[in-house]
Write a protein that holds these residues in place. Sequence first.
Motif, PDB file in Angstrom:
ATOM      1  N   ILE A  45       0.751  -1.152  -0.082  1.00 37.21           N
ATOM      2  CA  ILE A  45       0.059   0.003  -0.019  1.00 37.21           C
ATOM      3  C   ILE A  45       0.758   1.279   0.043  1.00 37.21           C
ATOM      4  CG2 ILE A  45      -0.394   0.225   2.513  1.00 37.21           C
ATOM      5  CD1 ILE A  45      -3.221   1.297   2.060  1.00 37.21           C
ATOM      6  N   VAL A  46       1.857   1.093   0.791  1.00 33.67           N
ATOM      7  CA  VAL A  46       2.703   2.581   0.767  1.00 33.67           C
ATOM      8  C   VAL A  46       3.455   2.660  -0.748  1.00 33.67           C
ATOM      9  CG1 VAL A  46       4.998   3.326   1.610  1.00 33.67           C
ATOM     10  CG2 VAL A  46       3.529   2.273   3.300  1.00 33.67           C
ATOM     11  N   SER A  47       4.005   1.479  -1.215  1.00 32.39           N
ATOM     12  CA  SER A  47       4.396   1.576  -2.662  1.00 32.39           C
ATOM     13  C   SER A  47       3.571   2.230  -3.634  1.00 32.39           C
ATOM     14  CB  SER A  47       5.027   0.376  -2.923  1.00 32.39           C
ATOM     15  OG  SER A  47       5.365   0.395  -4.538  1.00 32.39           O
ATOM     16  N   PHE A  48       2.159   1.382  -3.505  1.00 34.04           N
ATOM     17  CA  PHE A  48       1.081   1.915  -4.492  1.00 34.04           C
ATOM     18  C   PHE A  48       0.851   3.349  -4.197  1.00 34.04           C
ATOM     19  CE2 PHE A  48      -3.464   3.086  -5.458  1.00 34.04           C
ATOM     20  CZ  PHE A  48      -3.489   2.194  -6.494  1.00 34.04           C
ATOM     21  N   LEU A  49       0.620   4.137  -2.878  1.00 34.92           N
ATOM     22  CA  LEU A  49       0.446   5.488  -2.714  1.00 34.92           C
ATOM     23  C   LEU A  49       1.541   6.349  -3.067  1.00 34.92           C
ATOM     24  CD1 LEU A  49      -1.409   5.193   0.812  1.00 34.92           C
ATOM     25  CD2 LEU A  49      -2.513   5.545  -1.679  1.00 34.92           C
ATOM     26  N   ARG A  50       2.747   5.872  -3.286  1.00 33.62           N
ATOM     27  CA  ARG A  50       3.860   6.551  -3.449  1.00 33.62           C
ATOM     28  C   ARG A  50       4.142   6.745  -4.899  1.00 33.62           C
ATOM     29  NH1 ARG A  50       9.962   6.098  -0.763  1.00 33.62           N
ATOM     30  NH2 ARG A  50      10.712   7.668  -1.724  1.00 33.62           N
ATOM     31  N   TYR A  51       3.983   5.387  -5.662  1.00 33.83           N
ATOM     32  CA  TYR A  51       4.374   5.511  -6.940  1.00 33.83           C
ATOM     33  C   TYR A  51       3.238   5.363  -7.985  1.00 33.83           C
ATOM     34  CZ  TYR A  51       8.885   4.659  -4.504  1.00 33.83           C
ATOM     35  OH  TYR A  51       9.990   4.745  -3.787  1.00 33.83           O
ATOM     36  N   ALA A  52       2.154   4.562  -7.787  1.00 30.37           N
ATOM     37  CA  ALA A  52       1.167   4.417  -8.739  1.00 30.37           C
ATOM     38  C   ALA A  52       0.579   6.042  -9.213  1.00 30.37           C
ATOM     39  CB  ALA A  52      -0.066   3.413  -7.975  1.00 30.37           C
ATOM     40  N   THR A  53       0.233   5.655 -10.351  1.00 30.56           N
ATOM     41  CA  THR A  53      -0.647   6.790 -11.317  1.00 30.56           C
ATOM     42  C   THR A  53      -2.092   6.672 -11.406  1.00 30.56           C
ATOM     43  OG1 THR A  53       0.088   5.925 -13.354  1.00 30.56           O
ATOM     44  CG2 THR A  53       1.690   7.735 -12.450  1.00 30.56           C
TER      45      THR A  53
ATOM     46  N   ALA B 198       9.042  -3.396  -8.097  1.00 29.62           N
ATOM     47  CA  ALA B 198       9.814  -2.650  -9.140  1.00 29.62           C
ATOM     48  C   ALA B 198      11.304  -2.367  -8.640  1.00 29.62           C
ATOM     49  CB  ALA B 198       9.140  -1.377  -9.458  1.00 29.62           C
ATOM     50  N   GLY B 199      11.718  -2.996  -7.455  1.00 24.57           N
ATOM     51  CA  GLY B 199      12.937  -2.630  -6.951  1.00 24.57           C
ATOM     52  C   GLY B 199      13.020  -1.159  -6.107  1.00 24.57           C
ATOM     53  N   ARG B 200      12.181  -0.452  -5.930  1.00 25.54           N
ATOM     54  CA  ARG B 200      12.177   0.545  -5.366  1.00 25.54           C
ATOM     55  C   ARG B 200      12.374   0.560  -3.815  1.00 25.54           C
ATOM     56  NH1 ARG B 200       7.298   2.423  -9.189  1.00 25.54           N
ATOM     57  NH2 ARG B 200       6.319   0.738  -7.974  1.00 25.54           N
ATOM     58  N   GLN B 201      12.784   1.702  -3.168  1.00 26.09           N
ATOM     59  CA  GLN B 201      12.722   1.811  -1.725  1.00 26.09           C
ATOM     60  C   GLN B 201      11.216   2.228  -1.461  1.00 26.09           C
ATOM     61  OE1 GLN B 201      16.077   3.394  -0.239  1.00 26.09           O
ATOM     62  NE2 GLN B 201      15.019   4.209   1.593  1.00 26.09           N
ATOM     63  N   VAL B 202      10.533   1.455  -0.383  1.00 26.92           N
ATOM     64  CA  VAL B 202       9.393   1.528   0.204  1.00 26.92           C
ATOM     65  C   VAL B 202       9.312   3.088   1.241  1.00 26.92           C
ATOM     66  CG1 VAL B 202       7.338   0.933   1.513  1.00 26.92           C
ATOM     67  CG2 VAL B 202       8.619  -0.409  -0.254  1.00 26.92           C
ATOM     68  N   PHE B 203      10.127   2.813   2.381  1.00 22.32           N
ATOM     69  CA  PHE B 203      10.356   3.713   3.288  1.00 22.32           C
ATOM     70  C   PHE B 203      11.868   4.227   3.176  1.00 22.32           C
ATOM     71  CE2 PHE B 203       7.348   1.172   5.602  1.00 22.32           C
ATOM     72  CZ  PHE B 203       6.288   2.036   5.706  1.00 22.32           C
ATOM     73  N   ASP B 204      11.754   5.725   3.000  1.00 25.95           N
ATOM     74  CA  ASP B 204      13.111   6.461   2.912  1.00 25.95           C
ATOM     75  C   ASP B 204      13.726   6.552   4.468  1.00 25.95           C
ATOM     76  OD1 ASP B 204      13.062   7.729   0.038  1.00 25.95           O
ATOM     77  OD2 ASP B 204      11.328   8.358   0.869  1.00 25.95           O
ATOM     78  N   GLY B 205      13.028   6.459   5.356  1.00 26.03           N
ATOM     79  CA  GLY B 205      13.314   6.434   6.799  1.00 26.03           C
ATOM     80  C   GLY B 205      12.388   5.890   7.819  1.00 26.03           C
ATOM     81  N   ILE B 206      12.762   5.242   8.818  1.00 26.24           N
ATOM     82  CA  ILE B 206      11.937   4.781   9.537  1.00 26.24           C
ATOM     83  C   ILE B 206      12.366   5.170  11.028  1.00 26.24           C
ATOM     84  CG2 ILE B 206      11.550   2.688   8.240  1.00 26.24           C
ATOM     85  CD1 ILE B 206      13.122   1.314  10.442  1.00 26.24           C
TER      86      ILE B 206
ATOM     87  N   ILE C 128      19.779  -6.053  11.105  1.00 24.69           N
ATOM     88  CA  ILE C 128      18.444  -5.394  10.918  1.00 24.69           C
ATOM     89  C   ILE C 128      18.681  -5.165   9.257  1.00 24.69           C
ATOM     90  CG2 ILE C 128      16.695  -3.810  11.362  1.00 24.69           C
ATOM     91  CD1 ILE C 128      16.971  -6.308  13.477  1.00 24.69           C
ATOM     92  N   LEU C 129      19.620  -4.290   9.336  1.00 24.92           N
ATOM     93  CA  LEU C 129      19.684  -3.635   7.727  1.00 24.92           C
ATOM     94  C   LEU C 129      20.367  -4.261   6.764  1.00 24.92           C
ATOM     95  CD1 LEU C 129      20.626   0.163   8.915  1.00 24.92           C
ATOM     96  CD2 LEU C 129      18.376  -0.839   8.353  1.00 24.92           C
ATOM     97  N   GLN C 130      20.830  -5.636   6.814  1.00 21.14           N
ATOM     98  CA  GLN C 130      21.592  -6.293   6.099  1.00 21.14           C
ATOM     99  C   GLN C 130      20.796  -6.438   4.398  1.00 21.14           C
ATOM    100  OE1 GLN C 130      24.842  -7.459   6.111  1.00 21.14           O
ATOM    101  NE2 GLN C 130      24.498  -7.516   3.999  1.00 21.14           N
ATOM    102  N   ARG C 131      19.721  -7.052   4.486  1.00 27.58           N
ATOM    103  CA  ARG C 131      18.802  -7.350   3.266  1.00 27.58           C
ATOM    104  C   ARG C 131      18.558  -6.113   2.500  1.00 27.58           C
ATOM    105  NH1 ARG C 131      17.585 -11.070   6.924  1.00 27.58           N
ATOM    106  NH2 ARG C 131      17.330 -13.166   6.215  1.00 27.58           N
ATOM    107  N   ALA C 132      18.095  -4.862   3.287  1.00 27.29           N
ATOM    108  CA  ALA C 132      17.900  -3.504   2.770  1.00 27.29           C
ATOM    109  C   ALA C 132      19.066  -3.088   2.001  1.00 27.29           C
ATOM    110  CB  ALA C 132      17.280  -2.717   3.661  1.00 27.29           C
ATOM    111  N   ARG C 133      20.368  -3.203   2.615  1.00 34.08           N
ATOM    112  CA  ARG C 133      21.591  -2.908   2.167  1.00 34.08           C
ATOM    113  C   ARG C 133      22.003  -3.530   0.752  1.00 34.08           C
ATOM    114  NH1 ARG C 133      24.831   0.467   4.581  1.00 34.08           N
ATOM    115  NH2 ARG C 133      24.093  -0.177   6.707  1.00 34.08           N
ATOM    116  N   ASP C 134      21.928  -4.804   0.773  1.00 33.64           N
ATOM    117  CA  ASP C 134      22.050  -5.713  -0.185  1.00 33.64           C
ATOM    118  C   ASP C 134      21.203  -5.250  -1.390  1.00 33.64           C
ATOM    119  OD1 ASP C 134      23.987  -7.024   1.229  1.00 33.64           O
ATOM    120  OD2 ASP C 134      22.759  -8.719   1.576  1.00 33.64           O
ATOM    121  N   ALA C 135      19.936  -4.792  -1.264  1.00 32.80           N
ATOM    122  CA  ALA C 135      19.045  -4.564  -2.359  1.00 32.80           C
ATOM    123  C   ALA C 135      19.190  -3.121  -2.662  1.00 32.80           C
ATOM    124  CB  ALA C 135      17.551  -4.864  -1.741  1.00 32.80           C
TER     125      ALA C 135
END
Length: 643
Positions: A262-270, A311-319, A373-380
């Motif tokens: 839902i966050v990705s949709f609200l952020r990127y969908a047209t 689509a390989g995009r970041q969902v949250f810029d910060g938490i 905690i950040l390992q997978r996000a860093r890899d991606a």
Amino acid sequence: MNSGGGVRRIEITERESPVFGGVEFAGVGNYERLHGTVFGELDPRHRLNAGIVNLDKAARNPRGHVEYHSDFRILKPLDLDRGNGCLVYDVPNRGNQPIMARLNGAPDGGHPQHAGNGFLMRRGFTMVWSGWQGDVPPSADRLTARFPTIPGITGMVREEFIAEATGVLGGSNIQELSEGRFVGTLVYPVADAAGATLTVREREADPRATPPGLAWHLIDDRHVEITRPTASGFDRGAIYEFVYRARDPIVMGIGFAAIRDIVSFLRYATKDNPLAPQERPCIRRALGFGISQSGRALRDLVYLGFNEDFAGRQVFDGILPVVAGSRRTCINWQFAQAGRYSRQHEDHSYGDDQFPFSYPTLSDPISDRTDGILQRARDAGVCPKVLHLDTESDLWQARSSLVVTDTSGADIAMPDEVRVYTVSGVPHAAFRPLSKPVMQLPGNRLGYGAFMRALLVALFEWVEHGVAPPASRFPSRAGGTLVTLAESRATFPQLPQVEFPNVLNELRLRDHAVEPPVESIAYQVFVQATDADGNALGGIRHPMVDAPLATHTGWSLRASGYGEGDLFTIQGSMIPFALTEAERQRASDPRPSVEARYASRDVWATRLAAATDRLVAERLLLPEDGDRLLAAARESWDVYQAL
């Protein structure tokens, strides 16, 4: 919708425009509220969904996808172009939406009917909530989610009940029938009563027992009636543990995907995006905010790889995980119990608290694992910026020291994307009177809402403008402010009629393949050192700790009749200073009296203002909150005088 799934459609069932009685916020204008249902689906074969437990066993639609739907709510500027372009996703806590109450000071409750102090709206944020916890019962303002169950699967499940009727525990899943009997509601239906067991123990560390008189019987497959033992030694704080074979697990891990999608949709969908007028997305940034259970869910979401969309995009810029400690969640488990969280006495050995504990990637010789905690996000390539905020309570009950120390007990450096803070002298839970005298000492009235507001602003400025946030403020081993329980006990003042804890929420490596789990090697867990008044050192000191009228602690001990001596959940304590030297001497209190510390109320207020001004200068308080805190604190002089 991407081949991995995602949001299929959004249905808006309620629209209120404008809200808040038509109040316009300077520079932003009116706000409107949207409420409805988001419908999503997931391809179990996609790599970003593959880790969701039991997703591959759920029923599929003709596209081979698993469907789910959940409630959502949006509070946004009527004219999105006048907002700040930032979506704040407030992770619901058991279906409730705390951000308006905790950051805006609005009346408690999920429905955003009142703007409170208008903090979020004045700054132009768009707030979003959605149901993610699949076992939340419906209620007027709770946001729920409907995820598939898997018929035919069974497994052993453990439930704990503490039937003490304090106003904090035992409200939603326990019904008192009499002094000797109560009914517990089970999270999952019973598959087979054969082999089920019930034990009781007075304190968490006591051996599990089946004393005379202890009995149980099933009312139906979701309710067990428990008869308290006739044997002595088991009071209102006793822990009843029911282990049984359950059936039909919920695919609870979908909750992480539901947030992601839902966050990705609200952020990127047209198309069909309520935050994209004329098919033009208006959201540039997305922040994840969560308190307690919700903060733990944010940490787990990032850890499990859900900060990357299809689509390989970041969902949250910060938490901004708040009062999460070093814990994660019991969500992505076969028989998940998302509402459970470990404390010293309550729910101590549930599975939300095993390695990794911190953000950098570390090696743990105890579990023989290397992770972070950040390992997978860093890899991606989708690593969020993190501002992690805890309180003194969380060192005692949430093992916060494991966020800043490795498993050998040494300080660790945080990655560039992370800052960690703790607010000293403040409890995890907001103060409220209890219905029973379960605590040995008066409750701690200090809060951390003002610090959350400052850090949310700092996080937005970091992701939007590249302005570095305040440096980490957490106690440390090197600074001598993070110490063992024995060391903290040795420095805490000997106060009349005050018992210092001899327990904290310790942690051991656990094997959850059986219930109860098998525990083995212990991790080192630390708490804060204290000054001569008993107030904690290190971290962010609340102004009422720097200009004290009392000793404020993040711990509270259970009173006689309620598991005496164990820690009471997530409350704190307050021990007022004597008002006069004569009173202090009569009580043999080693702490100087209020009279000896401050020649007048004005002298105290000057010291309080200096402490507040320092925090404002360090960007740990907003100027408006500095003024608000000073006004409230000055009123508290009379309150403390009357205690």
